[in-house]
Write a protein that holds these residues in place. Sequence first.
Motif, PDB file in Angstrom:
ATOM      1  N   ARG A   1       0.839  -1.197   0.000  1.00  0.00           N
ATOM      2  CA  ARG A   1       0.000   0.000   0.000  1.00  0.00           C
ATOM      3  C   ARG A   1       0.878   1.252   0.000  1.00  0.00           C
ATOM      4  O   ARG A   1       1.997   1.250   0.523  1.00  0.00           O
ATOM      5  N   GLN A   2       0.372   2.327  -0.568  1.00  0.00           N
ATOM      6  CA  GLN A   2       1.166   3.536  -0.732  1.00  0.00           C
ATOM      7  C   GLN A   2       0.960   4.551   0.387  1.00  0.00           C
ATOM      8  O   GLN A   2       1.522   5.636   0.322  1.00  0.00           O
TER       9      GLN A   2
ATOM     10  N   PHE B   1       6.492   2.635   5.378  1.00  0.00           N
ATOM     11  CA  PHE B   1       7.464   1.868   4.600  1.00  0.00           C
ATOM     12  C   PHE B   1       6.742   1.257   3.399  1.00  0.00           C
ATOM     13  O   PHE B   1       5.853   0.420   3.561  1.00  0.00           O
ATOM     14  N   GLU B   2       7.110   1.712   2.206  1.00  0.00           N
ATOM     15  CA  GLU B   2       6.501   1.221   0.978  1.00  0.00           C
ATOM     16  C   GLU B   2       7.517   0.367   0.222  1.00  0.00           C
ATOM     17  O   GLU B   2       8.705   0.697   0.188  1.00  0.00           O
TER      18      GLU B   2
ATOM     19  N   ALA C   1      13.837  -5.349  -6.479  1.00  0.00           N
ATOM     20  CA  ALA C   1      13.066  -4.852  -5.338  1.00  0.00           C
ATOM     21  C   ALA C   1      13.392  -3.376  -5.138  1.00  0.00           C
ATOM     22  O   ALA C   1      14.537  -2.943  -5.318  1.00  0.00           O
ATOM     23  N   ASN C   2      12.378  -2.597  -4.772  1.00  0.00           N
ATOM     24  CA  ASN C   2      12.529  -1.182  -4.434  1.00  0.00           C
ATOM     25  C   ASN C   2      11.754  -0.899  -3.155  1.00  0.00           C
ATOM     26  O   ASN C   2      10.734  -1.545  -2.883  1.00  0.00           O
ATOM     27  N   ALA C   3      12.233   0.056  -2.384  1.00  0.00           N
ATOM     28  CA  ALA C   3      11.531   0.422  -1.153  1.00  0.00           C
ATOM     29  C   ALA C   3      11.780   1.891  -0.844  1.00  0.00           C
ATOM     30  O   ALA C   3      12.820   2.459  -1.211  1.00  0.00           O
ATOM     31  N   THR C   4      10.816   2.515  -0.168  1.00  0.00           N
ATOM     32  CA  THR C   4      10.949   3.884   0.323  1.00  0.00           C
ATOM     33  C   THR C   4      10.516   3.921   1.781  1.00  0.00           C
ATOM     34  O   THR C   4       9.420   3.460   2.130  1.00  0.00           O
ATOM     35  N   TRP C   5      11.378   4.466   2.607  1.00  0.00           N
ATOM     36  CA  TRP C   5      11.089   4.615   4.037  1.00  0.00           C
ATOM     37  C   TRP C   5      10.855   6.090   4.313  1.00  0.00           C
ATOM     38  O   TRP C   5      11.761   6.907   4.141  1.00  0.00           O
ATOM     39  N   HIS C   6       9.644   6.442   4.718  1.00  0.00           N
ATOM     40  CA  HIS C   6       9.314   7.813   5.087  1.00  0.00           C
ATOM     41  C   HIS C   6       9.702   8.006   6.548  1.00  0.00           C
ATOM     42  O   HIS C   6       8.904   7.780   7.467  1.00  0.00           O
ATOM     43  N   VAL C   7      10.949   8.423   6.744  1.00  0.00           N
ATOM     44  CA  VAL C   7      11.490   8.528   8.103  1.00  0.00           C
ATOM     45  C   VAL C   7      10.713   9.558   8.906  1.00  0.00           C
ATOM     46  O   VAL C   7      10.342   9.329  10.069  1.00  0.00           O
ATOM     47  N   THR C   8      10.459  10.707   8.301  1.00  0.00           N
ATOM     48  CA  THR C   8       9.609  11.742   8.895  1.00  0.00           C
ATOM     49  C   THR C   8       8.696  12.287   7.804  1.00  0.00           C
ATOM     50  O   THR C   8       8.737  11.829   6.657  1.00  0.00           O
ATOM     51  N   ASP C   9       7.893  13.281   8.130  1.00  0.00           N
ATOM     52  CA  ASP C   9       7.024  13.878   7.129  1.00  0.00           C
ATOM     53  C   ASP C   9       7.807  14.564   6.019  1.00  0.00           C
ATOM     54  O   ASP C   9       7.283  14.773   4.919  1.00  0.00           O
ATOM     55  N   ARG C  10       9.074  14.899   6.277  1.00  0.00           N
ATOM     56  CA  ARG C  10       9.863  15.639   5.297  1.00  0.00           C
ATOM     57  C   ARG C  10      11.115  14.898   4.830  1.00  0.00           C
ATOM     58  O   ARG C  10      11.825  15.398   3.961  1.00  0.00           O
TER      59      ARG C  10
ATOM     60  N   PHE D   1      15.666   3.027  -1.772  1.00  0.00           N
ATOM     61  CA  PHE D   1      16.754   2.133  -2.156  1.00  0.00           C
ATOM     62  C   PHE D   1      16.179   0.967  -2.933  1.00  0.00           C
ATOM     63  O   PHE D   1      14.979   0.658  -2.861  1.00  0.00           O
ATOM     64  N   GLY D   2      17.037   0.320  -3.709  1.00  0.00           N
ATOM     65  CA  GLY D   2      16.579  -0.790  -4.535  1.00  0.00           C
ATOM     66  C   GLY D   2      17.740  -1.597  -5.066  1.00  0.00           C
ATOM     67  O   GLY D   2      18.914  -1.179  -4.994  1.00  0.00           O
ATOM     68  N   GLY D   3      17.440  -2.773  -5.604  1.00  0.00           N
ATOM     69  CA  GLY D   3      18.455  -3.640  -6.173  1.00  0.00           C
ATOM     70  C   GLY D   3      17.858  -4.524  -7.249  1.00  0.00           C
ATOM     71  O   GLY D   3      16.646  -4.777  -7.277  1.00  0.00           O
ATOM     72  N   ARG D   4      18.710  -4.992  -8.152  1.00  0.00           N
ATOM     73  CA  ARG D   4      18.283  -5.871  -9.243  1.00  0.00           C
ATOM     74  C   ARG D   4      19.421  -6.824  -9.577  1.00  0.00           C
ATOM     75  O   ARG D   4      20.551  -6.396  -9.810  1.00  0.00           O
ATOM     76  N   ILE D   5      19.134  -8.119  -9.593  1.00  0.00           N
ATOM     77  CA  ILE D   5      20.111  -9.118 -10.014  1.00  0.00           C
ATOM     78  C   ILE D   5      19.537  -9.852 -11.204  1.00  0.00           C
ATOM     79  O   ILE D   5      18.343 -10.193 -11.229  1.00  0.00           O
TER      80      ILE D   5
END
Length: 249
Positions: free
Chosen positions: A6-7, A11-12, A64-73, A78-82
């Motif tokens: 979910r967006q 952590f997406e 795989a790709n991911a985004t961590w919204h540490v704070t509101d700002r 990060f991501g990787g591909r093999i």
Amino acid sequence: FRIVSRQDQPFEWLVGVYYTEEDSGINPQTISAVSAGTETPAPGFPTLANAQLVSTFEEMALFANATWHVTDRFDLSFGGRISENDQNASQVLDGILVGGLTTFDDVSSSESPFTYSFSPRFELTDSTSVYGRVATGYRPGVPNVLPPGAPPGTPASYDSDELTNYEVGLKTASADGRFALDLAAFYLDWKDIQLFAIINSVGLNANGGTAVSQGLEFTATAQPTAGLSLSLSGAYTDAYLTQDTDPIV
């Protein structure tokens, strides 16, 4: 095939698998002598050159790709591909310009590259953000077109080239959204750069050494009045080889 989180979460993430199988070929290329001022083959002249190349390409990859919204700002992405790619080619050359009939069967190459990216982003205000990015990339190697009488050292295939991209940038806009500006500076560290070579009058590809490409980019947009949008973009790039190439290149 992808599975996506979910967006609206802190952590997406996204994970997926990719597959391709491709058949390609260079249709027969023929060089013939013609009568002056025409396209009619000249009588009594043999075909000067004829070339044909067929190949297959197969690749399987996990990413795989991911985004961590540490704070509101503040975000971290990060991501990787093999991947695993396999290629096979067959080639026929004929004609007096290329030294007569020459065939190469089942010239192959195989590679397992890994690429990654990492990018932090911080919002200074609701309409201004800064970011950094480190990312790697590659282009697959390929079986080569081989010339007749290829001398020692002629590569039967050329390897993938790899690069690491370092980038920092600024994105900003006016409060009403009528003006916007994107700025970026980048530095590319390139290894095994793919270059063009000519051996025995036949063009083929080969790997060079290292190279650097660095520069600045910008895009500015404006909407001075309803129904009218203006944009201006530009870039400066400084690219050069940083290592001597093989003498055949």
